[in-house]
Design an enzyme around this catalytic site. Structure first.
Site, mmCIF file in Angstrom:
data_model
loop_
_atom_site.group_PDB
_atom_site.id
_atom_site.type_symbol
_atom_site.label_atom_id
_atom_site.label_comp_id
_atom_site.label_asym_id
_atom_site.label_seq_id
_atom_site.Cartn_x
_atom_site.Cartn_y
_atom_site.Cartn_z
ATOM 1 N N THR A 1 -15.913 -10.451 -28.764
ATOM 2 C CA THR A 1 -14.670 -9.819 -28.300
ATOM 3 C C THR A 1 -13.521 -10.104 -29.245
ATOM 4 O O THR A 1 -12.630 -9.279 -29.431
ATOM 5 C CB THR A 1 -14.322 -10.349 -26.889
ATOM 6 N N THR B 1 -17.899 -14.844 -26.488
ATOM 7 C CA THR B 1 -17.895 -15.929 -25.502
ATOM 8 C C THR B 1 -19.195 -16.010 -24.695
ATOM 9 O O THR B 1 -19.527 -17.058 -24.157
ATOM 10 C CB THR B 1 -16.735 -15.757 -24.489
ATOM 11 N N ASP B 2 -19.916 -14.866 -24.618
ATOM 12 C CA ASP B 2 -21.006 -14.810 -23.638
ATOM 13 C C ASP B 2 -22.164 -15.765 -23.921
ATOM 14 O O ASP B 2 -22.779 -16.284 -22.988
ATOM 15 C CB ASP B 2 -21.511 -13.366 -23.491
HETATM 16 C C1 SIN Z 1 -16.820 -11.954 -25.341
HETATM 17 O O1 SIN Z 1 -16.753 -12.304 -26.513
HETATM 18 O O2 SIN Z 1 -15.973 -12.384 -24.505
HETATM 19 C C2 SIN Z 1 -17.840 -11.009 -24.809
HETATM 20 C C3 SIN Z 1 -18.646 -10.326 -25.848
HETATM 21 C C4 SIN Z 1 -19.481 -11.275 -26.633
HETATM 22 O O3 SIN Z 1 -19.903 -12.306 -26.122
HETATM 23 O O4 SIN Z 1 -19.772 -10.932 -27.805
#
Ligand code: SIN
Length: 320
Positions: free
Chosen positions: A20, A99-100
């Protein structure tokens, strides 16, 4: 991106993997309907001033939504980290990441790198196109940690908080402060570019899996996760063991209830799989705490590791 180098300048290498933080949405008011992994890592560094005496180097290792993280990308990332950590003038590494699965990559690198310098993952909950993106501050904070003298180990920085690679977990779907370190608590905080440590830097992992660094491609052992829950059965285990068109199952993590308990029907199927040579490990579904082993346990346990981290640990064990 390298500032003019003089002998006393130390480099911080920023490796981009997508997420993200590198995401783009059609409008600045949209914080969820974006496509991850669109902006190059050199561009993410655009408006960021490096600390005095630090030169930034940007390298794109991958460009993906971290839900799609692959073992091959992990291998490449580990190899690039090892390469840069070996350079005398490199103070540390920052990795921009979604983050995932950030906690998985952080734990993986924690487990395989001999990080006597800091390796700092960072991320964002809002895309780069947001009205108020959180990525730039997170990157700046991560650079501060990566260039702090004496810092070492693999960790992650998000929303001003430093989390150790062993402890970090994503605990919120939306808030900017989306991570926690469970019972252990954070390693520290970044405040106006200064690190305030409240625990010791993480110890570098004792065991490295040399194949990850030496081999062009690794044959990753297939390890799956099965959750124990009300009304569970042995059907999932049996299906995983018998699955066609995939590598044979080598290991299974049981995402167990409470202190490592497993539904009796699932336990029966897992015991059979264990007897057939499949490595079985229990990890607790609970967000906090650890499994306390007791007499009569039929399967070994992963202590405080979450199921996704226990899976990585088991894969590395089988690989090593
Ligand atoms: C995020 O980064 O919050 C979600 C998408 C990802 O993990 O690449």
């Amino acid at each position: 991106m390298v500032n003019s180098l003089s002998p006393e300048v130390r480099r911080v290498v920023v490796l981009g993997t997508g997420g993200t933080i590198a995401g783009k949405a059609a409008s600045s008011g949209d914080n969820i309907g974006y496509t991850a992994g669109q902006v190059g890592v050199a561009d993410l560094l655009g408006g960021i001033d490096a600390p005095t005496g630090v030169a930034l180097v940007a390298e794109q290792v991958a460009q993906l939504d971290s839900k799609d993280m692959s073992f091959d990308t992990w291998q490449k990332l580990a190899q690039r980290c090892a390469h840069w950590l070996a350079q005398a003038d490199v103070a540390g590494i920052v990795i921009t990441h979604g983050t995932d699965t950030l906690e998985e990559t952080t734990f993986f690198l924690h487990s395989v790198l001999s990080a006597t310098k800091p390796v700092v993952l960072t991320c964002a909950m809002r895309p780069a196109t947001a009205l108020a993106p959180d990525g730039p501050q997170n990157v700046r904070d991560a650079i501060s940690v990566a260039s702090t003298p004496g810092a070492r180990g693999v960790m992650a920085v998000c929303a001003g908080t430093i989390h150790g690679g062993l402890d970090i977990q994503k605990t919120h779907t939306y808030r900017l402060d989306a991570f926690a370190s469970g019972d252990a608590g954070p390693l520290g905080y970044v405040e106006e570019g200064e690190v305030r440590l409240v625990r010791a830097w993480p110890e570098a992992a004792a065991s490295q899996v040399s194949k990850i660094f030496d081999a062009a491609a690794v044959q990753w052992p297939r390890v799956e996760i099965v959750m124990s829950h009300a009304g569970a059965s042995g059907a999932v285990v049996e299906a995983l063991v018998q699955a066609k068109g995939v590598d044979p199952l080598r290991g299974l993590v049981l995402a167990a209830t409470g202190n490592g308990t497993v539904h009796h029907a699932l336990e029966e199927a897992a015991l059979k799989a264990q007897a057939d040579g499949i490595a079985i490990v229990r990890a607790t579904r609970c967000v906090n705490g650890r499994i306390l082993p007791k007499a009569g346990d039929q399967f070994r346990d992963a202590g405080a590791l979450t199921p996704v981290k226990a899976r990585i640990a088991l894969m590395l064990e089988l690989l090593g």
